[in-house]
Design an enzyme around this catalytic site. Structure first.
Site, PDB file in Angstrom:
ATOM      1  N   LYS A   1       5.103   2.088   4.140  1.00  0.00           N
ATOM      2  CA  LYS A   1       6.342   1.327   3.911  1.00  0.00           C
ATOM      3  C   LYS A   1       6.514   1.048   2.423  1.00  0.00           C
ATOM      4  O   LYS A   1       5.536   0.965   1.663  1.00  0.00           O
ATOM      5  CB  LYS A   1       6.372   0.009   4.694  1.00  0.00           C
TER       6      LYS A   1
ATOM      7  N   ASP B   1       2.397  -7.127   7.847  1.00  0.00           N
ATOM      8  CA  ASP B   1       3.214  -5.908   7.817  1.00  0.00           C
ATOM      9  C   ASP B   1       3.098  -5.085   9.101  1.00  0.00           C
ATOM     10  O   ASP B   1       3.831  -4.111   9.275  1.00  0.00           O
ATOM     11  CB  ASP B   1       2.772  -4.989   6.660  1.00  0.00           C
TER      12      ASP B   1
END
Ligand code: C5P
Length: 317
Positions: free
Chosen positions: A28, A155
């Site tokens: 990401k 996350d």
């Protein structure tokens, strides 16, 4: 007498044994990252726009009589393979939640650099979660999986979800951003050494306590509007990361990499998450390839990768 099994035979699922499961998970980047107050639990209140990009780790889960992890690729030999590894933690937590023994043989193929600001460790946790879920056929809902993911790391829920998503809370509460189907082109510039996420957060606290007036990101509205307009020139002006100043304070040489954005003709450059990976926005795939080639020639980074986003989260392949 039993003949020794050849490799193909060993791979074949035996009666009562689940077939191996292979899961691919993306890295990401953060297109917008606002760091709010430090909370009593030691985490910071965040408002972020996560974006999953096409740099992947892969986990294969096989039936076993214990829980083991092996790995190859980026960082092999440096990453602990014991209980401190997030993939092992994910498998164990899923087993606890479903009341079964945590037996699996996990093999990890890493491409996402460790401690790079790309959530590589969290990605592996998300992949292990999805892989063991399929291997053990737990029947858990996506929501239940997301709750377990949040227990592992801030996350991890996003890496199960993928795409582009707004993250709030400590980053673990995610909701998809309804951006029209459009592919964005990025160049990742990797550094030689990683940066510790807790140290970068500690540095932002230190700077704030000392009255160092770094600009603070506002709301993500401008960025979300830019995503809807599908225009990279407009998006370029809205990328922002509150962790950039503290990451640069800890690793001043990263300024050279970021400043190279102009020289290599990128639309924008920003540090990803807590760094040190720098992300450059390109107009299209040819532009991305040209930026990557210029960065490699300039010697301001270890290596580069051209990627696109958004891509799906952790998925069985
Ligand atoms: O959630 P995760 O385990 O990835 O967080 C790693 C570290 O990053 C935390 O221990 C904390 O120091 C810092 N962090 C934070 N605020 C957040 C997310 C992470 O301070 N919202």
């Amino acid at each position: 007498m039993t003949e020794p099994l050849d490799e193909a035979e060993r791979e074949r699922p035996r009666l009562g044994r689940a077939a191996p499961v292979r899961v691919r998970v993306p890295a990401k980047i953060n297109l917008h990252l606002r760091v709010g107050d430090l909370r009593p639990d030691g985490f910071h209140e965040l408002s972020t726009v996560y974006h999953a990009v096409s740099l992947y780790d892969e986990i294969t889960a096989r039936s076993g009589d214990t829980l083991t992890l092996t790995m190859e690729g980026e960082g092999a030999g440096h990453l602990p393979l014991d209980e401190s590894n997030l993939a092992i933690r994910a498998a164990r937590l899923l087993a606890e939640h479903t009341g079964r023994p945590p037996y699996a043989r996990l093999h990890l193929r890493k491409n996402i650099p460790i401690a790079g600001g790309l959530a590589g460790g969290s990605a592996d946790a998300a992949a292990a979660l999805v892989a063991c879920d399929a291997l053990w056929n737990t029947g858990l809902t996506r929501d239940h999986l997301a709750d377990i993911a949040a227990e592992i790391g801030s996350d991890v829920p996003f890496l199960v979800l993928g795409g582009t998503a707004l993250g709030t809370g400590r980053g673990e509460r995610v909701s998809p951003v309804l951006a029209p189907g459009h592919t964005w082109h990025w160049v990742l510039a990797f550094a030689d050494d990683g940066l510790s996420t807790p140290e970068v957060y500690a540095e932002i606290d230190r700077r704030r306590a000392n009255g160092i007036a770094d600009a603070v990101a506002g709301e993500a509205d401008m960025l979300l509007a830019a995503l809807r307009q599908r225009d990279p020139e407009i998006l370029a002006a809205t990328l922002v990361n509150d962790l950039q100043a503290p990451a640069l304070a800890l690793r001043p040489e990263l300024m050279r990499t970021l400043m190279a954005a102009d020289d290599v003709d990128a639309l924008a450059g920003v540090i990803s998450g807590s760094g040190p990976t720098c992300v450059f926005l390109a107009a299209d795939s040819r532009h991305a390839a040209a930026i990557a080639a210029s960065l490699e020639r300039s010697g301001v980074c270890r290596s580069t990768a051209t990627v696109t986003g958004p891509v799906a989260g952790a998925r069985v392949v």
